[in-house]
Design an enzyme around this catalytic site. Sequence first.
Site, PDB file in Angstrom:
ATOM      1  N   LEU A 102      13.503  64.881  -9.490  1.00 54.51           N
ATOM      2  CA  LEU A 102      14.476  63.799  -9.626  1.00 54.51           C
ATOM      3  C   LEU A 102      14.420  63.171 -11.006  1.00 54.51           C
ATOM      4  CD1 LEU A 102      13.996  62.014  -6.187  1.00 54.51           C
ATOM      5  CD2 LEU A 102      15.918  63.430  -6.873  1.00 54.51           C
ATOM      6  N   GLY A 105       8.831  61.572 -16.695  1.00 58.66           N
ATOM      7  CA  GLY A 105       8.446  60.709 -17.803  1.00 58.66           C
ATOM      8  C   GLY A 105       7.153  61.204 -18.399  1.00 58.66           C
ATOM      9  N   ALA A 106       6.663  60.498 -19.429  1.00 59.30           N
ATOM     10  CA  ALA A 106       5.467  60.951 -20.131  1.00 59.30           C
ATOM     11  C   ALA A 106       4.243  60.929 -19.241  1.00 59.30           C
ATOM     12  CB  ALA A 106       5.234  60.091 -21.368  1.00 59.30           C
ATOM     13  N   VAL A 110       8.880  62.481 -10.477  1.00 62.37           N
ATOM     14  CA  VAL A 110       9.226  62.264  -9.078  1.00 62.37           C
ATOM     15  C   VAL A 110      10.037  63.455  -8.614  1.00 62.37           C
ATOM     16  CG1 VAL A 110      10.394  60.778  -7.410  1.00 62.37           C
ATOM     17  CG2 VAL A 110       9.302  59.766  -9.405  1.00 62.37           C
ATOM     18  N   LYS A 126       5.631  61.166  -5.864  1.00 68.90           N
ATOM     19  CA  LYS A 126       5.436  60.562  -7.179  1.00 68.90           C
ATOM     20  C   LYS A 126       4.119  61.082  -7.732  1.00 68.90           C
ATOM     21  CE  LYS A 126       4.492  55.940  -9.119  1.00 68.90           C
ATOM     22  NZ  LYS A 126       4.463  54.492  -8.806  1.00 68.90           N
ATOM     23  N   ASP A 226       7.088  41.869 -10.698  1.00 77.67           N
ATOM     24  CA  ASP A 226       8.033  42.666 -11.481  1.00 77.67           C
ATOM     25  C   ASP A 226       9.315  42.915 -10.689  1.00 77.67           C
ATOM     26  OD1 ASP A 226       8.823  43.901 -13.839  1.00 77.67           O
ATOM     27  OD2 ASP A 226       8.179  45.877 -13.161  1.00 77.67           O
TER      28      ASP A 226
END
Length: 584
Positions: A102, A105-106, A110, A126, A226
């Site tokens: 999906l 990233g670094a 996912v 994840k 957050d």
Amino acid sequence: PDSQLGRLASQPCPSPLRACAQHMGCKNSKEGYGDSTLDASDVKVLDKENGPGTPKDKSAHTYDSDIQTRHNTQHKSFSEALVHRNMKNLHEIYDVDEAHVLGRGACGSVCVVRKRANLDEVFAMKTVAVDGPGGMSLGQSIEELRKEIEIQRSLDHPNIARIFEYFEDPQHSQMHIIMELCRGGALVSRMKTHRNGYGERAAATLVYKMLSAILYCHNNGVVHRDLKLDNFIYEDEREDAELKLIDFGFAAEVAPGNEWMWEQIGTPSYMSPELWADFSKAYDSSVDMWAIGVCAYMLLSGKRPFHHQDRKEKKRMIQNDPVRFSSAEWDRITPHAKDFCLQLMQKDPKKRLSASQALAHPWIKNMAGVRGGGNTPREEIQQHSDIVANLEEFAKADNMRKVAMEVIAFSTPPAKLDELRDLFVKMDENASGTLSEAEFVKAMVGTYHEEEAKRLFRLIDVNDSKEIEYMEFLGAAMSKRTTSMKPSLMSAFSILDRDGNGIISKEELLAILGDDCTDEEINDMIKQSGGTTGINFEQFKHLMLRDMSSMQRAKAWQSASRITAIAQSRLSSSSMQSPSEKKQ
């Protein structure tokens, strides 16, 4: 496509660190949708041990906090007991070779994975790199990731994304977290089709769900820290799909009267004034309420309340400028909606509404469409005689069947139980995420006498927490047709069969029931299931499908409360032990 972990876009990201931070929950480097480029050093994470001490004078602190003591260790939620580290090889349990990615990233990715034992069971996985390339730290250690899982697994709420299990892979410096799959994308992405904001009823309904989720968190001593549109995702592509809160990487556990925090962290557009202080300044759970105020403002207008490309100017605006409703979008907005935003985005934390107070605000009461309109909970119950029968069946079930029914509810994709979820939300009148005895009895009176309803409540409250948790309700209310389906039974059996050898052994049952059940009682339970030294899947299926005699029902009704409380307590303790501890 959007993933349930924020805007994990499939196209190349402008900055690998930014993609990692925004979507994988890595600390020190958060940034929200549309915010100007943010270097990791711009948002400071202060070491608690190096921060100043707790203020001596607490008398000035008058924020009406919803923070309560987190679950008593003897009353863990059932889902918390089931979420554990799987010690097996990931590839033995899940088909990850053909996994659809999906986003990437670094520090991780996912993807969609399927369970090998039942390819119809689909999950989101994840994968997080504990250490970056060349040993570079991306901000989250294995301990921090475990803490994030520990917090999220303790939260059992219709609007909080569910974790099922996790795998640690030290050889590749990775952790794999198996979560419920939500295909609807992030709320922030849907704002692209609502550039001038949502209608008030739609916005109020979304904010109601946010408030319910955060009230539940605060009631359990958890501050998210957050909250933003990126961290609310949709269960599926439908316009009215359920909203889920994700990413507890910045979450903190606090206690009533002692909820001071010091780390200056968050996403710039959603950070409250006290988080922008030039020096370490104590703050409390009211930072979550400011962030929900920002979310409400953006949902209503399509714009951020305070925004500037220059970070110093943005800081000045958040700390000093009043909330303005000057754009043309606000001409159509009611005074109640504007007042709601103002009450949450108070510069002085002590003046902000708590989540419970915000839920009682006229704008939410009059506009949110979650509970308004339609039948009352009592009328809904009276129209669902099948659900009433299921609740009675659960209350009278023997221990093994009751535990299995809750395990099935836990492992069933939430979208398949949306009717029961809607009923639970209607019964949950204060939006706390649990059913009190008063709420349950109010819905049941008319079908039962008050004392009978109270008795039923106590038998469904299997962990004796004095409230019915979401998973308890689903397990009790699920139909026999659903729980008797082979995939559901297989999932429940595999969760109870912790060593995966195809047998629920006497030792595994003893680990659940502990010293309060003798060897003879355990042997009798196995014998009644048709086993000798354990329970295989066919025997387990027979146990779930058979009809109990009237004598068995009466015996189960009398002993259910004691035995199931023991079972949940022991199961909770067992899930927290390491493999070496269990062998001792």
